[in-house]
Motif scaffolding. Sequence first.
Motif, mmCIF file in Angstrom:
data_model
loop_
_atom_site.group_PDB
_atom_site.id
_atom_site.type_symbol
_atom_site.label_atom_id
_atom_site.label_comp_id
_atom_site.label_asym_id
_atom_site.label_seq_id
_atom_site.Cartn_x
_atom_site.Cartn_y
_atom_site.Cartn_z
ATOM 1 N N TYR A 296 0.831 -1.202 0.000
ATOM 2 C CA TYR A 296 0.000 0.000 0.000
ATOM 3 C C TYR A 296 0.867 1.254 0.000
ATOM 4 C CZ TYR A 296 -3.941 -3.048 1.068
ATOM 5 O OH TYR A 296 -4.890 -4.017 1.028
ATOM 6 N N PHE B 177 3.757 1.695 -1.319
ATOM 7 C CA PHE B 177 4.276 1.953 -2.660
ATOM 8 C C PHE B 177 3.160 2.354 -3.626
ATOM 9 C CE2 PHE B 177 7.992 0.121 -0.863
ATOM 10 C CZ PHE B 177 9.019 0.744 -1.547
ATOM 11 N N ALA B 178 1.998 1.711 -3.499
ATOM 12 C CA ALA B 178 0.889 2.055 -4.394
ATOM 13 C C ALA B 178 0.458 3.508 -4.176
ATOM 14 C CB ALA B 178 -0.285 1.113 -4.159
ATOM 15 N N GLY C 41 2.327 5.886 -3.110
ATOM 16 C CA GLY C 41 3.371 6.720 -3.671
ATOM 17 C C GLY C 41 3.286 6.810 -5.186
ATOM 18 N N GLY C 42 2.896 5.720 -5.830
ATOM 19 C CA GLY C 42 2.814 5.702 -7.285
ATOM 20 C C GLY C 42 1.615 6.484 -7.798
ATOM 21 N N ASN C 43 0.490 6.352 -7.141
ATOM 22 C CA ASN C 43 -0.732 7.017 -7.581
ATOM 23 C C ASN C 43 -1.729 7.056 -6.421
ATOM 24 O OD1 ASN C 43 -3.069 7.911 -8.812
ATOM 25 N ND2 ASN C 43 -2.832 6.626 -10.614
ATOM 26 N N GLU D 59 -4.457 8.592 -5.936
ATOM 27 C CA GLU D 59 -5.865 8.502 -6.291
ATOM 28 C C GLU D 59 -6.249 7.048 -6.584
ATOM 29 O OE1 GLU D 59 -6.925 10.472 -9.872
ATOM 30 O OE2 GLU D 59 -9.052 10.062 -9.536
ATOM 31 N N ALA D 60 -5.396 6.361 -7.342
ATOM 32 C CA ALA D 60 -5.680 4.963 -7.665
ATOM 33 C C ALA D 60 -5.740 4.125 -6.398
ATOM 34 C CB ALA D 60 -4.614 4.415 -8.609
ATOM 35 N N ALA D 61 -4.843 4.406 -5.462
ATOM 36 C CA ALA D 61 -4.829 3.644 -4.216
ATOM 37 C C ALA D 61 -6.131 3.842 -3.463
ATOM 38 C CB ALA D 61 -3.647 4.078 -3.356
ATOM 39 N N GLU D 62 -6.572 5.078 -3.416
ATOM 40 C CA GLU D 62 -7.832 5.384 -2.730
ATOM 41 C C GLU D 62 -8.993 4.662 -3.435
ATOM 42 O OE1 GLU D 62 -8.002 7.742 -0.038
ATOM 43 O OE2 GLU D 62 -10.040 6.947 0.177
ATOM 44 N N LEU D 63 -9.015 4.722 -4.770
ATOM 45 C CA LEU D 63 -10.108 4.096 -5.514
ATOM 46 C C LEU D 63 -10.075 2.579 -5.396
ATOM 47 C CD1 LEU D 63 -10.191 6.245 -8.775
ATOM 48 C CD2 LEU D 63 -11.802 6.276 -6.863
ATOM 49 N N ALA D 64 -8.885 2.028 -5.159
ATOM 50 C CA ALA D 64 -8.782 0.575 -4.992
ATOM 51 C C ALA D 64 -9.290 0.160 -3.617
ATOM 52 C CB ALA D 64 -7.344 0.123 -5.184
ATOM 53 N N GLY D 65 -9.648 1.143 -2.804
ATOM 54 C CA GLY D 65 -10.217 0.802 -1.508
ATOM 55 C C GLY D 65 -9.211 0.791 -0.366
ATOM 56 N N ILE D 66 -8.014 1.301 -0.615
ATOM 57 C CA ILE D 66 -7.016 1.357 0.448
ATOM 58 C C ILE D 66 -7.341 2.526 1.371
ATOM 59 C CG2 ILE D 66 -4.567 1.753 0.930
ATOM 60 C CD1 ILE D 66 -3.984 0.465 -1.790
ATOM 61 N N LYS D 67 -7.219 2.280 2.671
ATOM 62 C CA LYS D 67 -7.449 3.376 3.629
ATOM 63 C C LYS D 67 -6.180 4.206 3.715
ATOM 64 C CE LYS D 67 -10.758 0.768 6.327
ATOM 65 N NZ LYS D 67 -10.957 -0.092 7.487
#
Lengths: 437, 261
Positions: free
Chosen positions: A310, A312-313, A315-317, A319-327
């Motif tokens: 999480y 690294f994700a 850090g990479g993006n 918005e994408a991390a948030e949309l993938a459901g990561i808190k």
Amino acid sequence: MADTTHTAPFNRARSADESPVKRFFRATEIDTRLLGMVGAMLIIWIGFHFLSGGLFLTSRNLWNLSVQTASIAVMATGMVLVIVTRNIDLSVGSILGFVGMIMGVLQAELLPQLLGFNHPATWIITLFAGLLLGAGIGALHGMIIAFLNVPSFIVTLGGLLVWRGATWFVTSGRTVAPMDTTFRLMGGGTEGSIGAAASWIVGLIACVAIVASIIHSRRQRKRFGFPRRPIWAEYFLSAVGCALVLGAVAIANNYGWPVNIARKYADANGIAWPEGGLFIAHGIAIPVLIAILIGIIMTFISTRLRFGRYVFAIGGNPEAAELAGIKTRWVTVRIFALMGMLCAVAAAISTARLNAATNAQGELDELYTIAAAVIGGTSLAGGMGTIAGAMLGALVMQSLQSGMVLLGIDSPLQRIVVGMVLVTAVWLDTVYRARAK
Amino acid sequence: MTEQRTPLVEMRNISISFGGIHAVDNASVDLYPGEVVALLGHNGAGKSTLIKILSGAYRRDEGEILINGEPADISNPRDAKKYGIETIYQTLAVADNVDAAANLYLGRELRTPWGTLDDVAMEAKAREVMGRLNPNFQRFKEPVKALSGGQRQSVAIARAILFNARILIMDEPTAALGPQETAQVGELIKQLKREGIGIFLISHDIHDVFDLADRVSVMKNGQVVGHARTEDVTKDEVLGMIIMGKVPAKATPGPGAMQMA
Ligand SMILES: Nc1ncnc2c1ncn2[C@@H]1O[C@H](COP(=O)(O)OP(=O)(O)OP(=O)(O)O)[C@@H](O)[C@H]1O
Ligand SMILES: [Mg+2]
């Protein structure tokens, strides 16, 4: 399964017109960037060795170098995660100072009153209290950053001032000493090293672990039919890994106790003083072991656990991390809490080493820590960085400093050099990244 | 007929504004199991914003969402996923710096009994799913950044179909794909439809839409112009809805329909 049959001829066709050097790096999957850093470090080492008239590459100096690197290296591992998520932590030096002072007061003044002097539990209670305090401070920073949306630069700049000021208030600026005898082992020195036999055992365990992990990963890839490294590359990597480990152990074991301490030890244990002096090896210093252990744990966290994925994700993006459901907010809080905990470990190492907790402990450490992470390949744009790289970066920074001390260069000039090296290293890194694209 | 069943998704009177802009204004759309509903409209009509409310990326200011006839509480992407809603975003929303397998499982990683990431199993499954979508795809070890636009899109699509979605939202899923890959996605949509999955499909390619969709819903300036079954209308009539807001006789007008003078 079908994929491997597809890839095999494809890869072979591609590797046929490659130069042997390229093929070597592809086969071994060695990170050329990391290798470049090792090369730069060797140049620094050899340069200082000649300039100082052969003082740098001695087991004594290298051993000291390893001990001096430990505290920054520990903090640099956490700074990687902070920077990977596009944040920064300017408060690590001040947290180190504050937590160190609290741990100092706890073990030198409070706990002796409660438990008596040199109680065996003093060090562990102190350390745990320090870890909790560090995690708490970090979590507080993290929550302000994540939930109140204040940029980490500002929050931790505030923290830099707040915790340095708070350090002063703990004892009104008074230095606290001495530390508990067991606690002091975390600082290294003749007592705080594990000796020759134990060092060899540690080295052998490390070798077994290296070989086992290479075999394990090969088995895993075979099981699922993924492409594997050629077998010679596996042997090569195992051999290099083990050689490095055993070489380091040999150096640590080559550095003997100073004569007066060895003589005291001989007297106390009824050993007759031999003709040529008594050689007792230091072996690996405990703070170095702590740093290596932290490095392994942090590598595990960042590559093998969901939390690290999480980080690294995000850090990479983000918005994408948030949309993938990561808190994502909670991940931020946890990163800063972890960073605070690592500051506490560094505080333990440095107060133990100094045998005192002072008001100025850890000053400028934030800059060295950030520099170590960045020199070690952590991208300030986020999303990229390795724990091993940052630790190596810490070693490079410390090598520069120790080398300059050895040459008798004044500290103002040292700072100028370190500052310029940092800027140059990051510039080289951007050049490298631009080329790699 | 579909009308007698409970809709899989019903979005009723949804509104959201950013600052002063009413990005979506009192919009209602619905979707039945095994149905493909195309959302059409000019650039900035509010299509992406509307479906982002369904996928939990935005929180609506007003209106309600029903899933299988029951009010659904969707306030973040995790909630939406719990209802079986999977989304392929127009922006793709992939993490550039990690590899395809890590992206497919982002937020729902497979783990070993020890709680560590099971990268090998994730890669194996990723190879299987990607093989179905884009058999030429081989670059599993590289960060997604190194992939072409179309390959990244395949990754985003694979992620959405990996977790047995019941409701699939596809926001311009084929924008970056070549003809062969686009055809593959078309086949995929037909197959998912047969499995009873409901699909919201946003596309600017009206020919594509007519082949795949059962119904179209057209938006204009944040409002719904109208709904129509594709068999009841011609492409030109739909274009009229998109451009002028003119609703043909066989379509159901919405609040955004052009008022007849
Ligand atoms: N996060 C945001 N903040 C402010 N305004 C926004 C935001 N998202 C969308 N908008 C505005 O809302 C309106 C609808 O945008 P939306 O992205 O939903 O359009 P769209 O129909 O998907 O268009 P396209 O076909 O170009 O993808 C636009 O005017 C846009 O500027
Ligand atoms: Mg859109």
